[in-house]
Design an enzyme around this catalytic site. Structure first.
Site, PDB file in Angstrom:
ATOM      1  N   GLY A  91      31.860  34.208  36.909  1.00 12.40           N
ATOM      2  CA  GLY A  91      31.013  34.430  35.740  1.00 12.40           C
ATOM      3  C   GLY A  91      31.808  34.780  34.504  1.00 12.40           C
ATOM      4  O   GLY A  91      32.840  35.455  34.608  1.00 12.40           O
ATOM      5  N   GLY A 125      33.344  29.921  32.098  1.00 14.52           N
ATOM      6  CA  GLY A 125      34.265  29.139  31.281  1.00 14.52           C
ATOM      7  C   GLY A 125      35.434  28.585  32.072  1.00 14.52           C
ATOM      8  O   GLY A 125      35.726  27.380  32.027  1.00 14.52           O
ATOM      9  N   CYS A 185      41.625  40.238  31.746  1.00 13.76           N
ATOM     10  CA  CYS A 185      41.615  40.323  30.286  1.00 13.76           C
ATOM     11  C   CYS A 185      41.943  41.755  29.874  1.00 13.76           C
ATOM     12  O   CYS A 185      41.149  42.427  29.214  1.00 13.76           O
ATOM     13  CB  CYS A 185      40.268  39.889  29.738  1.00 13.76           C
ATOM     14  SG  CYS A 185      40.317  39.652  27.939  1.00 13.76           S
TER      15      CYS A 185
END
Length: 482
Positions: free
Chosen positions: A295, A298, A414
């Site tokens: 999820g 991308g 990230c």
């Protein structure tokens, strides 16, 4: 007051207010800030539907939307710095000022110190906003505080409220660049080097990121996207051959390729992670790929398109059902075989050694995407790192066990925080050697990002906003050996 305390505002219902017909921009910005505070919402999720409704209601054009966006994101990014300035201008601790009042004051402070809006217009518009949403009495308070703020420019205020650099570098940089002190310290440790590098990074965190599109291989081409956007408004990606940058923002959802799922909005760093995993050399067959934390979809969509070109199948797993539906939407129309399932992370036991390539883009603090989610810097706490640690390590162990010998695992996050990047990989590999678990060797990821400079000493890769124009994505590539 230093931003190291990391507000957010306290949740507070506030008084019901009337929506005025004039100045809908500031009313909408105020509504967005209240939603971010009261519901712990994210501006990038709250603001678009508010803007869409305002346009549908009429009288709200592209310039209004751009100003609203600047007011919301600018206020959230610099919230800690504005709080430090506001604290110098009120006669009570900030915790005793009602959150809706602080939101109006912060919006006013941003207009005065962070935009080119004339002083008289910024003050009068903010006072009128306060009168409508807070009442006449509080509007007088807002007027008095903002007139004090307007007496000096931002540089002068920073000289007053920021501690000297020589006495406390992290606290100084935190106030000047609107980051909590602990985040400044963590980013500095991860970046290494001197003052210039950390200041460049903190400044980049406070810049509005470009909108970047991805042309999914076999489904769309960059030339098509450039033609649809217009050559004067489109720039090629810096590093990804599938990226197109929108120089003037724009609405990606208006493009046919995006509506049809043949292209999407995806940070170039995210594209590079997927491309590096797909390009990593492995031993043996290359038929079964898994995105274990897929999820919102991308990377899964890009991996699915790349897998289809090779005749491989992609399995995309996502814990949350609503996010799994987003993955399904992103993959819809993929020419190759794929499947999307809702799987509960480490509770899902994949069949051992059943995948050739696997990506785990693990849940994390998100400190690498502060450009996109500016409110996150004020919500996160150092103790959040300990909360994510078991899940991150568990997902990587599971990925190694589910990948066959000779296959490749990509561990991505990230966040540039050392506790979420190299420390996780080192711990899991060390445990595997000690406890006879699934063992692996490092793959140098740097050659798999051709043309990208400043990738460090390897074998893992850390991308940076100020060096690469991307989110601060981390990638470690591992080949299963036993």
């Amino acid at each position: 007051m230093s931003p190291q305390s990391g507000p957010p505002r306290r949740s507070h219902p506030g008084k019901p207010y009337r929506r005025p017909k004039k100045d809908p921009v500031r009313i909408l910005a105020f509504e967005a800030l209240r939603a971010v505070d009261e519901r712990d919402a994210y501006a990038n999720l709250v603001l678009p539907p508010l803007l869409r409704k305002a346009r549908e209601d009429g009288g709200f054009d592209a310039r209004d939307a751009a100003l609203t966006t600047e007011l919301v994101y600018g206020t959230l990014r610099l919230q800690g710095t504005y709080d430090a300035i506001i604290a110098e201008c009120v006669d009570r601790p900030l915790r005793e000022v009602d959150p809706p009042v602080l939101d109006v004051l912060s919006l006013g402070a941003h207009q005065l110190l962070g935009t080119r809006i004339p002083t008289h217009a910024a003050v009068s518009a903010s006072v009128e906003l306060a009168r409508v949403v807070l009442g006449d009495g509080r509007a007088k308070f807002v007027n008095a505080v903002l007139r004090k703020i307007a007496a000096a420019d931002l540089d002068t205020w920073l000289e007053r409220v920021a501690p000297p650099y020589d006495e406390d570098p992290e606290d100084h940089l935190g106030v000047v660049h609107a980051h909590p002190r602990w985040i400044v310290s963590a980013l500095w440790d991860a970046l290494g080097g001197g003052r210039a590098g950390i200041e460049d990074l903190l400044e980049a965190d406070n810049e509005r990121p470009e909108v970047t599109l991805v042309a999914r291989p076999g489904r769309a081409a960059t030339d098509e996207l450039v033609a649809a956007v217009g050559e004067e408004s489109a720039l090629p990606g810096r590093w990804s051959p599938y990226a197109v940058r929108l120089a003037e923002g724009g609405e990606p959802g208006a493009l046919d390729a995006v509506r049809e799922g043949r292209a999407g909005v995806q940070d170039e760093g995210s594209q590079l992670v997927a491309l590096a995993l797909a390009a990593a050399p492995l031993d043996g067959p290359d038929r079964r790929w898994l995105d274990g934390c897929a999820g919102p979809g991308g990377k899964a969509a890009l991996l699915g398109a790349l897998a289809a070109e090779r005749g491989a199948a992609l399995l995309a797993a996502e814990k949350q059902p609503h996010r799994a539906r987003l993955v399904e939407r992103a993959l819809a129309g993929n020419p190759g075989p794929y499947q999307v399932i809702a799987a509960k992370g480490t509770r899902t036991k994949w069949r051992p050694e059943s995948f050739d390539r696997m990506l785990v883009d693990v849940p994390c603090t998100g400190l690498g995407a502060l450009r996109r989610r500016p409110e996150a810097r004020w919500r996160r706490r150092p103790e959040d790192l300990a909360g994510f640690a078991p899940l991150q390590r568990g997902l990587l162990r599971e990925a190694l066990a589910a990948t066959r010998i000779g296959g490749v695992v990509g561990y991505a996050t990230c966040s540039p925080h050392p506790a979420e990047t190299r420390a996780v990989v080192d711990d899991v590999l060390g445990e595997a050697r000690k406890d006879q678990g699934a063992t692996a060797e490092w793959i140098d990821a740097r050659p798999l990002m051709p043309g990208v400079p400043a990738l460090g000493e390897g074998p893992d890769v850390q991308l940076w906003p100020h060096l690469h124009g991307t989110d601060a994505m981390y990638l470690a590539l591992l080949r299963r050996t036993g």
